[in-house]
Scaffold this active site. Structure first.
Site, PDB file in Angstrom:
ATOM      1  N   CYS A   1      -1.904 -48.471  17.522  1.00 35.46           N
ATOM      2  CA  CYS A   1      -3.036 -48.594  18.434  1.00 35.46           C
ATOM      3  C   CYS A   1      -4.339 -48.783  17.656  1.00 35.46           C
ATOM      4  O   CYS A   1      -4.555 -49.870  17.122  1.00 35.46           O
ATOM      5  CB  CYS A   1      -3.075 -47.404  19.380  1.00 35.46           C
ATOM      6  SG  CYS A   1      -3.937 -47.809  20.909  1.00 35.46           S
TER       7      CYS A   1
ATOM      8  N   HIS B   1       2.101 -47.397  21.717  1.00 35.60           N
ATOM      9  CA  HIS B   1       2.440 -46.109  21.091  1.00 35.60           C
ATOM     10  C   HIS B   1       3.956 -45.890  21.098  1.00 35.60           C
ATOM     11  O   HIS B   1       4.480 -45.269  22.029  1.00 35.60           O
ATOM     12  CB  HIS B   1       1.766 -44.966  21.856  1.00 35.60           C
ATOM     13  CG  HIS B   1       0.294 -44.916  21.675  1.00 35.60           C
ATOM     14  ND1 HIS B   1      -0.306 -44.189  20.674  1.00 35.60           N
ATOM     15  CD2 HIS B   1      -0.699 -45.522  22.346  1.00 35.60           C
ATOM     16  CE1 HIS B   1      -1.623 -44.344  20.747  1.00 35.60           C
ATOM     17  NE2 HIS B   1      -1.878 -45.151  21.758  1.00 35.60           N
TER      18      HIS B   1
ATOM     19  N   GLU C   1       5.634 -43.861  19.483  1.00 39.04           N
ATOM     20  CA  GLU C   1       6.010 -42.447  19.313  1.00 39.04           C
ATOM     21  C   GLU C   1       6.346 -41.759  20.635  1.00 39.04           C
ATOM     22  O   GLU C   1       7.101 -40.792  20.659  1.00 39.04           O
ATOM     23  CB  GLU C   1       4.910 -41.676  18.577  1.00 39.04           C
ATOM     24  CG  GLU C   1       3.605 -41.449  19.333  1.00 39.04           C
ATOM     25  CD  GLU C   1       2.606 -42.590  19.188  1.00 39.04           C
ATOM     26  OE1 GLU C   1       3.036 -43.727  18.913  1.00 39.04           O
ATOM     27  OE2 GLU C   1       1.401 -42.345  19.370  1.00 39.04           O
TER      28      GLU C   1
HETATM   29  N1  GLN Z   1     -10.040 -46.591  20.560  1.00 39.59           N
HETATM   30  C1  GLN Z   1      -9.138 -47.672  20.691  1.00 39.59           C
HETATM   31  C2  GLN Z   1      -9.169 -48.255  22.091  1.00 39.59           C
HETATM   32  O1  GLN Z   1      -9.635 -47.641  23.011  1.00 39.59           O
HETATM   33  C3  GLN Z   1      -7.731 -47.242  20.325  1.00 39.59           C
HETATM   34  C4  GLN Z   1      -7.147 -46.233  21.248  1.00 39.59           C
HETATM   35  C5  GLN Z   1      -5.910 -45.557  20.697  1.00 39.59           C
HETATM   36  O2  GLN Z   1      -5.654 -45.588  19.510  1.00 39.59           O
HETATM   37  N2  GLN Z   1      -5.137 -44.899  21.556  1.00 39.59           N
HETATM   38  O3  GLN Z   1      -8.717 -49.341  22.288  1.00 39.59           O
END
Ligand code: GLN
Length: 570
Positions: free
Chosen positions: A383, A520, A522
């Protein structure tokens, strides 16, 4: 009709009620029951997604896009049923719902009170949570009551479950109470008094536990259990020693050996074949094998609070079980890299930059990614980690100085990561905005399909398609895509309609394993299956480690470690 197992906690918080609930789920499921787990949180926040990971640990995301308590992650790792929005609710949501009904006039002008209106609403939410999939209901729902008996905040929950037991009648509910039996070093003994008091407190509310799970740092001797039994009026076989173990995945077996599932089945009038824990036992065997360690540097912001990367550290452990290596995670604060440089990364076998929000420590993460790319150290960006990998590549390979995400620099001349609405202001040619989720404001949340391109590392890992969970606002900026691709960045995965980039890679000619994913992975890893992306990452880390050992001509395998993996404790 669904039957219920209610789990309450006593004495102190953080005893591992979530893991206890999850382990009971494993046992009941292994006896052939269709099980679900519901968590009731006693705080007033309506939206757990907005709570700080510093205070509450990780925000776990379900397939249907709910931002929930991290305990739901434990549930999914221990049972087959996938959690949904309905599996977690807070006092805030209960009040919100009651107050909306009151505004609509649903209560016909009657006085709206905690009892019965709030307690009825809690019961409705519990019944709603028993649903599995579209049509099915769980045969047994395990309900974890957040907080500790004696807290003012938890009282409406306890009153609601007491009423449920009365309403549903005999054989339909079972109460499990989790308490602490502390060891007092000065007295040299385990103390049962706090448990006695906690059970008394519960009985005053009208709840009589069927089973007491006693947490202690060591096995509790029989006579202490008998004492607890006598003072709390619970059968002595139902006073269980839930002692500390090295791996949370041992807990179902420990509870099974003390007959916990049988006691629960008896109180629920269920007669079933005995539990089969073969799969869990074989996982445990692998955890205790002497395995070669690989050291993963996790460069993040919340490193002091490991709970904020719970699913991630568990996913690494799962991959370790399946790839048969011992995972050693070195948590590195990205701000320390900004001060001291990347020195600490030099002896690591892989580098992982997890998800995150806000600008703190960003440059330290980017330096770590640069180091990973240039040194050929296996790299996984998740992410925010993926977004920063794109920024690093833009700055240092694609000739876009000061490239950034508009999250950190709204004025950057190379917004390689930006809100989709920012791309629109720059170009205006994105026609289809239907992919913008309306769940949780502008956040893209929940499980979505990812299309994967052939002849890429991701394709070897996933095949043509996968489905992964998301939680982010900013996106790879398609308007700068070709410039990045021309410089060699590989786009290996996109959303099904091709609107958004999901996976980036560095070519295998230039790097053995460098992958950034916008989602994600995970959240969908389980100990039984592991996750293909993490397994591949760990395999690459092992190869990298071996190649370094070979090249340093050291055949010293003394780091073969008799090893319990780094894992969370019960
Ligand atoms: N801050 C970034 C976004 O909002 C990544 C978010 C995250 O890593 N869950 O896109």
């Amino acid at each position: 009709m669904t039957k219920f197992v209610f789990i309450t906690g006593g004495v102190v918080s953080s005893l591992g009620k979530g893991i206890a609930a999850a382990s009971l789920g494993t046992l009941l499921e292994s006896r052939g029951l269709k099980v679900t787990i519901i968590k009731m949180d006693p705080y007033l926040n309506v939206d757990p997604g907005t709570m700080s990971p510093f205070q509450h640990g990780e925000v776990f995301v379900t397939e249907d896009g709910a931002e929930t308590d991290l305990d739901l992650g434990h549930y999914e790792r221990f049972i087959e049923t996938r959690m949904r929005k309905i599996n977690n609710f807070t006092t805030g949501q209960i009040y919100d719902s009651v107050l909306r009904k009151e505004r609509k006039g649903d209560y016909l002008g009657k006085t709206v009170q905690v009892i019965p209106h709030i307690t009825n609403e809690i019961q409705d939410f519990i019944f709603r949570g028993t649903q599995i999939g579209e049509r099915d209901r769980a045969q047994v729902a395990i309900v974890e009551v957040g907080g500790t008996v004696g807290d003012i905040e938890s009282l409406p929950f306890l009153e609601a479950i007491r009423q449920m037991a009365l309403r549903l009648g005999k054989g339909m509910t079972c109460f499990v109470h989790l308490t602490l039996v502390p060891f007092l070093a000065s007295a040299g003994e385990l103390k049962t008094k706090p448990t006695q008091h906690s059970v008394q407190r519960l009985r005053e509310i009208g709840i009589v536990p069927n089973l007491i799970l006693c947490r202690a740092d060591r096995p509790i001797p029989k006579d202490e259990c008998e004492k607890i039994s006598l003072f709390s009026n619970v059968q002595k076989e139902a006073v269980i020693s839930a002692y500390d173990v090295d791996s949370i995945y041992e807990i179902p077996r420990i509870l099974f050996e003390q007959g916990v599932d049988e006691i629960i089945c008896q109180s629920l009038d269920l007669s079933l074949p005995s539990a089969n824990l073969t799969i869990w036992d074989s996982l445990l065997n692998k955890l205790t094998l002497p395995l070669k360690p690989v050291k993963i540097a996790m460069v993040g912001k919340y490193v002091d609070l490991k709970e904020s990367y719970k699913s991630l550290s568990e996913a690494l452990i799962h991959a370790g079980i399946h790839s048969e290596v011992k995972i050693v995670v070195e948590y590195i604060d990205s701000e320390s890299i900004e001060v001291d440089g990347v020195e600490r990364l030099v002896d690591c076998d892989a580098i992982l930059v997890p998800g995150g929000f806000g600008s703190r420590g960003i440059e330290g993460k980017i330096s770590s990614i640069k180091y990973a790319r240039e040194s050929g150290t296996p790299f996984l960006g998740i992410c925010l980690g993926m977004q920063l990998a794109v920024i690093e590549f833009a700055r240092n390979v694609a000739d876009m100085p000061k490239a950034n995400s508009t999250e950190f620099d709204p004025e950057t001349s190379f917004p390689v990561v930006a809100l989709v609405t920012d791309w629109l202001t720059k170009d205006g040619n994105i026609e289809n905005r239907s992919f913008l989720s309306d769940k949780g404001g502008t956040m893209r949340l929940g499980s979505q399909h990812v299309k994967i391109f052939k002849s890429t590392l991701s394709h070897k890992i996933y095949g043509d398609f996968t489905k992964e969970r998301h939680r982010h606002r900013y996106e790879f900026n398609n308007l700068l895509k070709s410039k990045l691709q021309d410089a060699g960045l590989i786009i290996s995965g996109e959303t099904e309609n091709g609107n958004l980039v999901e996976i980036v890679e560095v070519s295998s000619q230039n790097h053995p394993w460098f992958v950034g994913v916008q989602f994600h992975p995970e959240f969908s890893s389980t100990p039984k299956n592991g996750h293909p992306l993490f397994k591949s990452f760990i395999d690459a880390s092992l190869s990298f480690s071996n190649s370094r050992i070979e090249s340093s001509n050291s055949d010293n395998y003394s780091n073969l470690d008799k090893g319990i993996h780094e894992t969370s404790r019960f």
